[in-house]
Design a protein around this motif. Structure first.
Motif, PDB file in Angstrom:
ATOM      1  N   GLU A 319      25.560 -32.056 -50.898  1.00 14.82           N
ATOM      2  CA  GLU A 319      24.653 -31.010 -49.947  1.00 14.82           C
ATOM      3  C   GLU A 319      25.006 -29.981 -49.345  1.00 14.82           C
ATOM      4  OE1 GLU A 319      20.937 -35.069 -50.007  1.00 14.82           O
ATOM      5  OE2 GLU A 319      22.740 -34.443 -48.315  1.00 14.82           O
ATOM      6  N   TRP A 320      26.268 -29.696 -48.286  1.00 12.70           N
ATOM      7  CA  TRP A 320      26.426 -29.521 -47.610  1.00 12.70           C
ATOM      8  C   TRP A 320      27.317 -28.330 -48.167  1.00 12.70           C
ATOM      9  CZ3 TRP A 320      28.810 -29.599 -43.150  1.00 12.70           C
ATOM     10  CH2 TRP A 320      28.007 -30.094 -41.674  1.00 12.70           C
ATOM     11  N   GLY A 321      28.109 -28.168 -49.023  1.00 10.97           N
ATOM     12  CA  GLY A 321      28.324 -27.188 -50.631  1.00 10.97           C
ATOM     13  C   GLY A 321      26.930 -26.076 -51.050  1.00 10.97           C
ATOM     14  N   ILE A 322      25.882 -27.173 -51.256  1.00 14.94           N
ATOM     15  CA  ILE A 322      24.886 -26.208 -51.222  1.00 14.94           C
ATOM     16  C   ILE A 322      24.220 -25.409 -50.063  1.00 14.94           C
ATOM     17  CG2 ILE A 322      22.359 -26.242 -52.198  1.00 14.94           C
ATOM     18  CD1 ILE A 322      23.735 -28.314 -53.929  1.00 14.94           C
ATOM     19  N   ALA A 323      24.142 -26.224 -48.993  1.00 10.31           N
ATOM     20  CA  ALA A 323      23.832 -25.343 -47.750  1.00 10.31           C
ATOM     21  C   ALA A 323      25.120 -24.472 -47.142  1.00 10.31           C
ATOM     22  CB  ALA A 323      23.684 -26.003 -46.862  1.00 10.31           C
ATOM     23  N   VAL A 324      26.366 -23.956 -47.231  1.00 10.31           N
ATOM     24  CA  VAL A 324      27.164 -23.556 -47.126  1.00 10.31           C
ATOM     25  C   VAL A 324      27.334 -22.329 -47.789  1.00 10.31           C
ATOM     26  CG1 VAL A 324      29.691 -23.060 -46.327  1.00 10.31           C
ATOM     27  CG2 VAL A 324      28.473 -25.114 -45.427  1.00 10.31           C
ATOM     28  N   GLY A 325      26.974 -22.459 -48.973  1.00 11.98           N
ATOM     29  CA  GLY A 325      26.745 -21.471 -49.734  1.00 11.98           C
ATOM     30  C   GLY A 325      25.506 -20.561 -49.840  1.00 11.98           C
ATOM     31  N   VAL A 326      24.611 -20.868 -49.794  1.00 12.72           N
ATOM     32  CA  VAL A 326      23.735 -20.673 -48.526  1.00 12.72           C
ATOM     33  C   VAL A 326      24.258 -19.538 -47.818  1.00 12.72           C
ATOM     34  CG1 VAL A 326      20.951 -20.587 -48.485  1.00 12.72           C
ATOM     35  CG2 VAL A 326      21.484 -21.979 -50.430  1.00 12.72           C
ATOM     36  N   VAL A 327      24.195 -19.718 -46.895  1.00 10.09           N
ATOM     37  CA  VAL A 327      24.509 -19.172 -46.083  1.00 10.09           C
ATOM     38  C   VAL A 327      25.337 -17.670 -46.572  1.00 10.09           C
ATOM     39  CG1 VAL A 327      25.339 -19.427 -43.541  1.00 10.09           C
ATOM     40  CG2 VAL A 327      23.734 -21.276 -44.243  1.00 10.09           C
ATOM     41  N   LEU A 328      26.771 -18.824 -46.600  1.00  9.60           N
ATOM     42  CA  LEU A 328      28.039 -17.975 -46.817  1.00  9.60           C
ATOM     43  C   LEU A 328      27.123 -16.669 -48.194  1.00  9.60           C
ATOM     44  CD1 LEU A 328      30.459 -19.337 -47.835  1.00  9.60           C
ATOM     45  CD2 LEU A 328      30.401 -18.565 -45.888  1.00  9.60           C
ATOM     46  N   GLY A 329      26.102 -16.239 -49.415  1.00 10.03           N
ATOM     47  CA  GLY A 329      25.227 -15.888 -49.731  1.00 10.03           C
ATOM     48  C   GLY A 329      24.404 -14.660 -48.501  1.00 10.03           C
ATOM     49  N   ILE A 330      23.542 -15.524 -48.267  1.00  6.36           N
ATOM     50  CA  ILE A 330      22.951 -14.229 -47.197  1.00  6.36           C
ATOM     51  C   ILE A 330      23.529 -13.449 -46.305  1.00  6.36           C
ATOM     52  CG2 ILE A 330      21.610 -14.856 -45.301  1.00  6.36           C
ATOM     53  CD1 ILE A 330      20.329 -17.427 -46.046  1.00  6.36           C
ATOM     54  N   LEU A 331      25.035 -13.837 -45.505  1.00  5.23           N
ATOM     55  CA  LEU A 331      25.401 -13.269 -45.151  1.00  5.23           C
ATOM     56  C   LEU A 331      26.205 -12.162 -45.574  1.00  5.23           C
ATOM     57  CD1 LEU A 331      28.191 -15.980 -42.791  1.00  5.23           C
ATOM     58  CD2 LEU A 331      26.193 -13.941 -41.727  1.00  5.23           C
TER      59      LEU A 331
END
Length: 445
Positions: A319-331
């Protein structure tokens, strides 16, 4: 009925605290590592183009050599964490010492091979006549620091297994500061040129290794662990590292193939590819920090015989990996217009890079899952499966990537192929974690 959700929330909060406590310092230490090369590049760059070109060739060889042996950190983390979970700190540190002795032996072997063959290695990279002597000088001096670099890898694994990622962060920061000061003093103050930069880095690396050894030796004395080399333990550490070595070499092959394909697409494409690859690597540091936390946490749970705790931690880290991945993608999407001008003013390179960056952004949640599950299986000591999974990924990626110049699509198609590669990795890792075969409890696997 209300107790079960409350227990789940409490469990998630506990996992969150553990993940943050381990991942944040690990991220800082990971980011500090490439800063060594950046400091060397900035200082040597003012000496001249030939010196900088020589540094580039020598650094590529050195980084390749060190990256091949990154299994020293990964395998040691898992083995030490299991014993920590089992409550046997003496055996945990003894296992760590085996990894450090293995690092010293491998480092000595690299030095013995690289010193006499330095001119031939530099020639393989096609260095120019002007850059070659500088590359040889830098390589021959810097290779003397390889044993220290490998000790740092193994000792970092020991501390991670002991659930300590703060000490590696502090050592990395101190090493970076010392490296910069030594490089500047020896290059300009002592007028040693590129040799001064190499000696400064070697001294900084040896200092870092010495600090790590002091920390580990204190732990060994405290818990009564033997410091003597143990042939059986060293051999076991090497055997555990072989599958992870295969995994690492397969991943390196994928990146080399991608770069070779980009080079065939044209100058603008290879330039844009290098920019995107540098960003992709930076994003990987953030995700790898969670994976490092996963190695330490999963190893500890399995060593303690807590299979359910390992499953719950795995789920939360995904869940952390997905959430951080989404944030990084948006950035990535938001910062695209500002990011590219930092590296190039060529409109052609920007035009090629922009759509490829969208692919990179969209793939970050996938990357998040991949890094986390990779760390989970490493922490479980499931190296043989990781090796086979990466070989399968390489087999799928290679023909598709080689077809990109034939079928068209340019750099965007190539990075879509990179996303395919990560998707294959995600599927192979997900199937393994879902099967539960990675869950083997006890102090040893």
């Amino acid at each position: 009925m209300t107790q079960a959700p409350a227990r789940r929330r409490t469990g998630r909060r506990q996992h969150d605290r553990e993940i943050v406590a381990l991942a944040v310092p690990a991220f800082g230490a990971l980011v500090a590592e490439p800063l060594f090369l950046m400091a060397d590049t900035a200082i040597v760059g003012h000496l001249g183009t030939a010196q900088l070109a020589g540094l580039g060739v020598a650094s590529a060889l050195l980084m390749t050599a060190v990256s091949v042996f990154v299994f020293l950190a990964y395998a040691t983390t898992a083995a030490v964490a299991r014993r920590v979970g089992a409550g046997d700190l003496q055996s945990a540190i003894r296992q760590g010492m085996d990894g450090i002795w293995l690092a010293l032996l491998l480092g000595a072997a690299v030095v013995a091979v690289a010193l006499p063959t330095a001119p031939h290695l530099v020639d393989l990279f096609g260095a120019s006549d002007a850059a070659t002597p500088y590359a040889i000088t830098y390589l021959r001096i810097s290779v003397l620091g390889i044993p220290a670099m490998l000790v740092v890898l193994a000792a970092t694994g020991v501390l991670r297994g002991l659930q300590d990622t703060r000490t590696p962060l502090y050592v990395a920061i101190a090493g970076f500061v010392a490296n910069g000061a030594l490089n500047a003093g020896l290059v300009y103050g002592a007028d040693l040129g590129i040799a001064g930069s190499a000696w400064g880095t070697v001294i900084a690396q040896c200092g870092m290794a010495a600090v790590y050894l002091v920390v580990v030796l204190r732990g060994a004395r405290k818990h009564g662990a033997s410091l003597r080399p143990d042939a059986a333990g060293i051999r076991a550490s090497a055997q555990a590292g072989v599958p992870l070595l295969v995994r690492t070499l397969s991943l390196r092959a994928i990146l080399m193939i991608a770069t070779a394909v980009a080079a065939r697409l044209g100058d603008a494409d290879i330039a844009a590819h290098q920019i995107i690859l540098s960003l992709w690597s930076l994003l990987a540091f953030a995700l790898d920090a969670i994976a490092i936390a996963g190695q330490a946490i999963i190893g500890r749970y399995l060593g303690a015989g807590d299979a359910q705790g390992a499953r719950d931690a795995c789920r939360r880290m995904v869940e952390w990996g997905i959430a951080v991945g989404v944030v990084l993608g948006i950035l990535v999407v938001i910062t695209r217009p500002a990011f590219l001008p930092l590296f190039t003013s060529d409109p052609a390179v920007k035009d090629v890079a922009l759509p490829a960056l969208i692919i990179v952004a969209l793939s970050q949640p996938i990357s998040g899952i991949v890094f986390v599950l990779d760390g989970v299986l490493m922490g479980a000591g499931d190296g043989p499966y990781l090796a086979w999974a990466m070989l399968i990924t390489l087999a799928v990626f290679t023909p598709v990537a080689l077809l990109v110049p034939v079928l068209g699509g340019g750099l965007t198609a190539l990075w879509a192929t990179m996303t395919l590669m990560m998707t294959v990795r995600m599927l192979t890792l997900w199937l393994r974690t879902r099967s539960g075969r990675w869950i083997v409890t006890g102090a040893t696997r």
